[in-house]
Design an enzyme around this catalytic site. Structure first.
Site, PDB file in Angstrom:
ATOM      1  CB  CYS A 277      -3.782  -6.119   2.458  1.00 52.42           C
ATOM      2  SG  CYS A 277      -2.731  -4.823   3.049  1.00 52.42           S
ATOM      3  NE  ARG A 306       5.456  -1.748   6.566  1.00 50.02           N
ATOM      4  CZ  ARG A 306       4.360  -1.021   6.684  1.00 50.02           C
ATOM      5  NH1 ARG A 306       4.460   0.282   6.870  1.00 50.02           N
ATOM      6  NH2 ARG A 306       3.173  -1.582   6.616  1.00 50.02           N
ATOM      7  CD  GLN A 324       0.085  -1.789  10.349  1.00 55.05           C
ATOM      8  OE1 GLN A 324      -0.640  -2.384   9.565  1.00 55.05           O
ATOM      9  NE2 GLN A 324       0.663  -0.652  10.063  1.00 55.05           N
ATOM     10  CG  ASP A 326      -3.703  -4.847   9.160  1.00 53.04           C
ATOM     11  OD1 ASP A 326      -4.462  -3.928   8.805  1.00 53.04           O
ATOM     12  OD2 ASP A 326      -3.018  -5.515   8.371  1.00 53.04           O
ATOM     13  CG  HIS A 328      -7.415  -6.267   5.296  1.00 47.10           C
ATOM     14  ND1 HIS A 328      -6.392  -6.884   5.948  1.00 47.10           N
ATOM     15  CD2 HIS A 328      -6.901  -5.162   4.704  1.00 47.10           C
ATOM     16  CE1 HIS A 328      -5.283  -6.188   5.756  1.00 47.10           C
ATOM     17  NE2 HIS A 328      -5.556  -5.140   5.014  1.00 47.10           N
ATOM     18  CE  LYS A 411      -3.613   7.930   2.593  1.00 50.38           C
ATOM     19  NZ  LYS A 411      -2.326   7.670   3.172  1.00 50.38           N
ATOM     20  CG  HIS A 457      -6.552  -1.907   3.137  1.00 53.19           C
ATOM     21  ND1 HIS A 457      -5.593  -2.857   2.922  1.00 53.19           N
ATOM     22  CD2 HIS A 457      -7.119  -1.678   1.930  1.00 53.19           C
ATOM     23  CE1 HIS A 457      -5.562  -3.182   1.636  1.00 53.19           C
ATOM     24  NE2 HIS A 457      -6.481  -2.472   1.016  1.00 53.19           N
TER      25      HIS A 457
HETATM   26 ZN   LIG Z   1      -4.310  -3.690   4.381  1.00 55.86          ZN
END
Ligand SMILES: [Zn+2]
Ligand SMILES: [Zn+2]
Length: 582
Positions: A277, A306, A324, A326, A328, A411, A457
């Site tokens: 992000c 991580r 991910q 992922d 945005h 969320k 997100h």
């Molecule tokens: Zn994010």
């Protein structure tokens, strides 16, 4: 529900006493330590003079069943420290506990069931009738250090399972057996999908060519779905300066979970990124944006890192390095509804393809503790209402989880159920009311005013690597054709059939199928077995009759023998299956 749990807890705890009593009847010199109720059952720790193993579980369990019938109830008695020390003389574990409890000023109590007396604070069941016939069983024997401290003596722990009914116990045992058989760490190895290396490090899997295919197919499918709702892929670095995370707030809140990277040439602090992000805000910020440019939708499958504790790593489901699916979206407030609906749409489609049910947990703020969150009541209430309305309007099942929101916004968590009924949280869609402001992101609105966009997100299945672990267990390793590393195995019966087999393999490969033509020496039985062990969707056997008739003999992993057919028809069949991700 609370009451049910309380009842079950008392029953499990009472069974620990019966386990203690049964063991003392069989081995009078066994020294008892402690025996609590735990999730799904109970255990008791003993100090035995002779080894006790899984082989002994049957006779202990038998003795427990006798006690359930014989012993009527638990008799409670208060006891002085002196009397307790006399009662448990020669038992170093109980003496240690008595001293501790007395020092804490606790009133000491004992509970007696039949001939067995234990130091215990309760509570227990009122009557043995509460233990339903067949609702408990002893599970296994393990070693356990006294008080969990490896400097202490290793005791023998006997585990038991206990449920409200026999049916619940049986269902649990079945589910556990099923889960063990499907364990992705075991199947992943058998199917040759990924390996770990001591030299590379824990939590850092290496995907073999087979595993890399499955991973890539998962990613490709998510990419296809997100492209369909306007996401464009970017490519970003795995690390960035600490400054970026200082602005985003991760440096302050998340530093312990990030890997620090040192340069040989400067003192500047860098980190491997745990999420995309903050970097994506910089792509947004790189151009002037007007209301007409929004939403700006960015997707990214960069590796993320991580710093997990080694003890918490688990196969592919908890890793130090993963990516991910992922993305945005930077949008105007009036676009939030559509963004969320679009994302929910592709999540639904995706999970239907994987044949997984799911529920949504709507995570809201706790209005009693507004200080825990960034932003005020007005913006939170408005945002939460938008999300809840979407779920209601689209008739999507959801549960409300008050106090579970992220600090920067509400969320939706996607919780799937796999084929044996286990739940996995795979991804979230989050509304972020804060980060765009932190990074000073802006757009010029219709009225000429400069405003801050909102940020969504989102992921579809979350991490493809973790999802691959979940899928291995969900499918028990039998991937549908589109995910299978090898889709068709061709087995020529004899050497003189090899040429024909290879011709078919070439034709199928040219159409993009993943084919293994097994022309190695060795008998056909072994080759067929190998196809089964590798859970390959289709096997083609080539023999004289097939060559003469210009046909192929096909066996399907899921539907058995399909008999002879034209290659053309087979191609049509697997093409439909692959393209439809059936
Ligand atoms: Zn994010
Ligand atoms: Zn007790």
């Amino acid at each position: 529900m609370e009451q049910e749990n309380e009842k079950l807890y008392r029953m499990r705890h009472s069974l620990a006493h019966l386990l203690g009593g049964a063991v003392k009847e069989i081995w009078p010199d066994a020294i008892i330590a402690t025996g609590p109720a735990i999730e799904n059952g109970f255990y008791y720790d003993f100090d035995f003079s002779t080894p006790v193993t899984d082989k002994d579980l049957g006779k202990i369990e038998q003795k427990m069943r006798e006690l359930v019938k014989k012993v009527k109830s638990f008799n409670k008695a208060e006891i002085s420290q002196k009397d307790a020390e006399k009662l448990f003389a020669g038992n170093p574990y109980k003496l240690e506990l008595i001293k501790e409890y007395a020092a804490e000023g606790k009133v000491l109590t004992t509970y007696t069931s039949g001939d067995f007396t234990d130091l215990c604070a309760g509570p227990h069941i009122e009557s043995m009738d509460e233990i339903k016939n067949g609702a408990f069983k002893l599970e296994r024997v393990a070693g356990a250090y006294w008080k969990g401290d490896e400097n202490n003596k290793m005791l023998t722990r006997i585990y038991g399972l206990a449920f409200s009914t026999k049916e619940e116990l049986e269902a649990y045992v079945k589910k556990m057996e099923e889960a063990r058989a499907r364990d992705h760490k075991k199947l992943g190895k058998e199917l040759g999908l990924f390996v770990f290396s001591e030299l590379v490090g824990p939590g850092l899997p290496l995907y073999t060519f087979k595993g890399a295919i499955v991973r890539k197919e998962i990613i490709n499918y998510s990419s296809e779905l997100q492209r369909g709702i306007g996401y464009q892929e970017v490519h970003t670095p795995n690390m960035n300066k600490a400054e970026l995370f200082k602005v985003s707030g991760h440096y302050e809140k998340y530093k312990e979970s990030m890997f620090k990277v040192m340069s040989n040439y400067s003192k500047e602090e860098y980190f491997l990124k745990p999420m995309n992000c903050p970097q994506h805000t910089q792509i947004y910020a790189s151009e002037g944006r007007s209301y007409r440019d929004l939403p700006v939708r960015i997707a990214d499958s960069a590796n993320l890192y991580r710093d997990e504790k080694t003890g918490e790593l688990n196969g592919l489901t908890r890793l130090k390095c993963f990516c991910q699916d992922d993305g945005h979206a930077f949008c105007r407030e009036d676009q939030i509804k559509e963004e969320f609906e679009n994302i929910l749409g592709i999540i639904k489609k995706s999970l239907e393809t994987y044949k997984m049910n799911y529920t949504i947990r709507l995570s809201l703020w706790d209005p009693e503790k507004p200080e825990k969150y960034l932003g005020g009541a007005e913006v939170w209430n408005k945002a939460q209402k938008i999300l809840e309305d979407i779920l209601i309007d689209n008739k999507i099942d959801y549960i409300r989880a008050v106090g579970e929101a992220a600090i920067y916004g509400p969320k939706m968590d996607i919780v799937t159920k796999d084929s044996i009924g286990r739940e996995w949280q795979i991804s979230t869609i989050q509304l972020d009311l804060i980060m765009p402001e932190r990074f000073g992101l802006t757009y010029t609105d219709k009225d000429g005013k400069v405003k801050t966009p909102m940020m969504v997100h989102r992921a579809i299945i979350g991490s493809p690597e973790r999802f691959m672990g979940i899928l291995i267990e969900h499918y028990a390793g039998a991937f549908p054709l589109w995910l299978a590393p090898v889709q068709v195995k061709i087995i020529p019966i004899r050497e003189n059939h090899n040429e024909h087999g290879e011709k078919i393999a070439k034709e199928l490969k040219a159409l993009g199928f993943r084919i293994d033509c097994d022309t190695k020496d060795g008998n056909m039985g072994g080759k067929v077995r190998d196809a089964k062990n590798n859970k390959i969707p289709y096997t083609i056997i080539i023999g004289d009759k097939d060559i003469e008739a210009n046909k192929i003999s096909v066996e399907s992993r899921d539907n058995g023998q399909l008999g002879q057919m034209d290659l053309k028809d087979f191609i049509e069949k697997i093409k439909t299956e692959k393209e439809g991700r059936k």
